[in-house]
Scaffold this motif. Sequence first.
Motif, mmCIF file in Angstrom:
data_model
loop_
_atom_site.group_PDB
_atom_site.id
_atom_site.type_symbol
_atom_site.label_atom_id
_atom_site.label_comp_id
_atom_site.label_asym_id
_atom_site.label_seq_id
_atom_site.Cartn_x
_atom_site.Cartn_y
_atom_site.Cartn_z
ATOM 1 N N TYR B 33 0.840 -1.198 0.000
ATOM 2 C CA TYR B 33 0.000 0.000 0.000
ATOM 3 C C TYR B 33 0.876 1.249 0.000
ATOM 4 O O TYR B 33 1.923 1.277 0.646
ATOM 5 C CB TYR B 33 -0.873 0.044 1.263
ATOM 6 N N TYR B 35 0.467 5.398 0.943
ATOM 7 C CA TYR B 35 -0.345 6.445 1.552
ATOM 8 C C TYR B 35 0.457 7.747 1.484
ATOM 9 O O TYR B 35 1.687 7.734 1.409
ATOM 10 C CB TYR B 35 -0.655 6.144 3.028
ATOM 11 N N GLN B 37 0.842 11.463 3.627
ATOM 12 C CA GLN B 37 0.491 12.169 4.855
ATOM 13 C C GLN B 37 0.985 13.600 4.779
ATOM 14 O O GLN B 37 2.196 13.846 4.826
ATOM 15 C CB GLN B 37 1.063 11.458 6.091
ATOM 16 N N GLN B 41 -2.168 16.068 9.154
ATOM 17 C CA GLN B 41 -3.258 15.224 8.678
ATOM 18 C C GLN B 41 -2.935 13.756 8.916
ATOM 19 O O GLN B 41 -1.789 13.384 9.153
ATOM 20 C CB GLN B 41 -3.476 15.430 7.173
ATOM 21 N N GLY B 42 -3.955 12.917 8.848
ATOM 22 C CA GLY B 42 -3.716 11.487 8.860
ATOM 23 C C GLY B 42 -3.311 11.021 7.473
ATOM 24 O O GLY B 42 -3.512 11.728 6.485
ATOM 25 N N PRO B 43 -2.720 9.845 7.384
ATOM 26 C CA PRO B 43 -2.364 9.328 6.055
ATOM 27 C C PRO B 43 -3.594 9.145 5.175
ATOM 28 O O PRO B 43 -4.665 8.774 5.667
ATOM 29 C CB PRO B 43 -1.726 7.970 6.383
ATOM 30 N N PHE B 45 -4.965 7.221 1.639
ATOM 31 C CA PHE B 45 -4.708 6.106 0.732
ATOM 32 C C PHE B 45 -4.440 6.592 -0.686
ATOM 33 O O PHE B 45 -5.130 7.484 -1.194
ATOM 34 C CB PHE B 45 -5.921 5.174 0.736
ATOM 35 N N TYR B 48 -3.138 0.421 -3.885
ATOM 36 C CA TYR B 48 -2.951 -0.875 -3.232
ATOM 37 C C TYR B 48 -2.630 -1.917 -4.302
ATOM 38 O O TYR B 48 -3.318 -1.997 -5.323
ATOM 39 C CB TYR B 48 -4.226 -1.230 -2.453
ATOM 40 N N LEU B 91 4.113 7.249 2.680
ATOM 41 C CA LEU B 91 4.253 6.043 3.494
ATOM 42 C C LEU B 91 3.911 4.806 2.682
ATOM 43 O O LEU B 91 2.969 4.804 1.896
ATOM 44 C CB LEU B 91 3.319 6.110 4.701
ATOM 45 N N ASP B 100 -5.127 -8.698 8.285
ATOM 46 C CA ASP B 100 -5.639 -7.331 8.273
ATOM 47 C C ASP B 100 -4.585 -6.309 8.711
ATOM 48 O O ASP B 100 -4.780 -5.116 8.552
ATOM 49 C CB ASP B 100 -6.839 -7.212 9.213
ATOM 50 N N THR B 101 -3.493 -6.765 9.279
ATOM 51 C CA THR B 101 -2.502 -5.850 9.842
ATOM 52 C C THR B 101 -1.553 -5.359 8.764
ATOM 53 O O THR B 101 -0.930 -6.158 8.064
ATOM 54 C CB THR B 101 -1.701 -6.521 10.962
ATOM 55 N N GLN B 102 -1.449 -4.031 8.631
ATOM 56 C CA GLN B 102 -0.514 -3.426 7.697
ATOM 57 C C GLN B 102 0.701 -2.935 8.479
ATOM 58 O O GLN B 102 0.557 -2.256 9.496
ATOM 59 C CB GLN B 102 -1.173 -2.268 6.944
ATOM 60 N N PHE B 104 3.959 -0.589 8.459
ATOM 61 C CA PHE B 104 4.357 0.622 7.765
ATOM 62 C C PHE B 104 5.866 0.822 7.791
ATOM 63 O O PHE B 104 6.544 0.487 8.771
ATOM 64 C CB PHE B 104 3.694 1.841 8.402
ATOM 65 N N GLY B 105 6.377 1.413 6.725
ATOM 66 C CA GLY B 105 7.748 1.864 6.666
ATOM 67 C C GLY B 105 7.874 3.250 7.286
ATOM 68 O O GLY B 105 6.873 3.863 7.659
ATOM 69 N N PRO B 106 9.118 3.771 7.373
ATOM 70 C CA PRO B 106 9.347 5.065 8.015
ATOM 71 C C PRO B 106 8.927 6.256 7.162
ATOM 72 O O PRO B 106 8.847 7.375 7.662
ATOM 73 C CB PRO B 106 10.857 5.079 8.258
#
Lengths: 110, 113
Positions: B33, B35, B37, B41-43, B45, B48, B91, B100-102, B104-106
């Motif tokens: 995925y 994203y 940011q 703000q939040g990330p 999408f 995918y 991101l 369901d767990t994603q 994330f990279g830095p």
Amino acid sequence: KQEVTQIPAALSVPEGENLVLNCSFTDSAIYNLQWFRQDPGKGLTSLLLIQSSQREQTSGRLNASLDKSSGRSTLYIAASQPGDSATYLCAVTRSEKLVFGKGTKLTVNP
Amino acid sequence: GAGVSQTPSNKVTEKGKYVELRCDPISGHTALYWYRQSLGQGPEFLIYFQGTGAADDSGLPNDRFFAVRPEGSVSTLKIQRTERGDSAVYLCASSSQGSDTQYFGPGTRLTVL
């Protein structure tokens, strides 16, 4: 369109206090809800994932609840520590993509 | 094991230039995925991938943005004719089949001057 709101935007508490972060979402047709932690300059770390059929999840000092019908979730942090200082993000998913709130910036003062 | 890695960590470019952002997912993760940011703000999408194909690209803001994952592992996000409004942290996340767990990279912080 799904919208996620987090209140408060920022919170500052003394060490040791119990606290609650709030998350609300407009479309209750979700698969799950997740709480993430984000430290400055770093990626997101998943804290808790609640499936739509569940009411709550617990991990250590963290407890997350979900009321899907009312579109609300809370993250409860017990006995807060300075190391808990970070931004906490709530995200819901209906398909594969996550829809995030803007986050709550938490500061725990020693 | 190694987590999701993203390169570069920071990228400064001039308006109108082309940039590529790279993501290395966790080994064996089939889903990837992207994203974006923006500050405060939040990330949000973007796109995918399931394997090599883009399963959902509904978040790409316009045709200046394109992403590939030719071998089902590393992915590259490509932005043409960059604009100042493209400045953000990009991101990348990956997840394993059926999870369901994603993870994330830095992120890559892109600044367009």
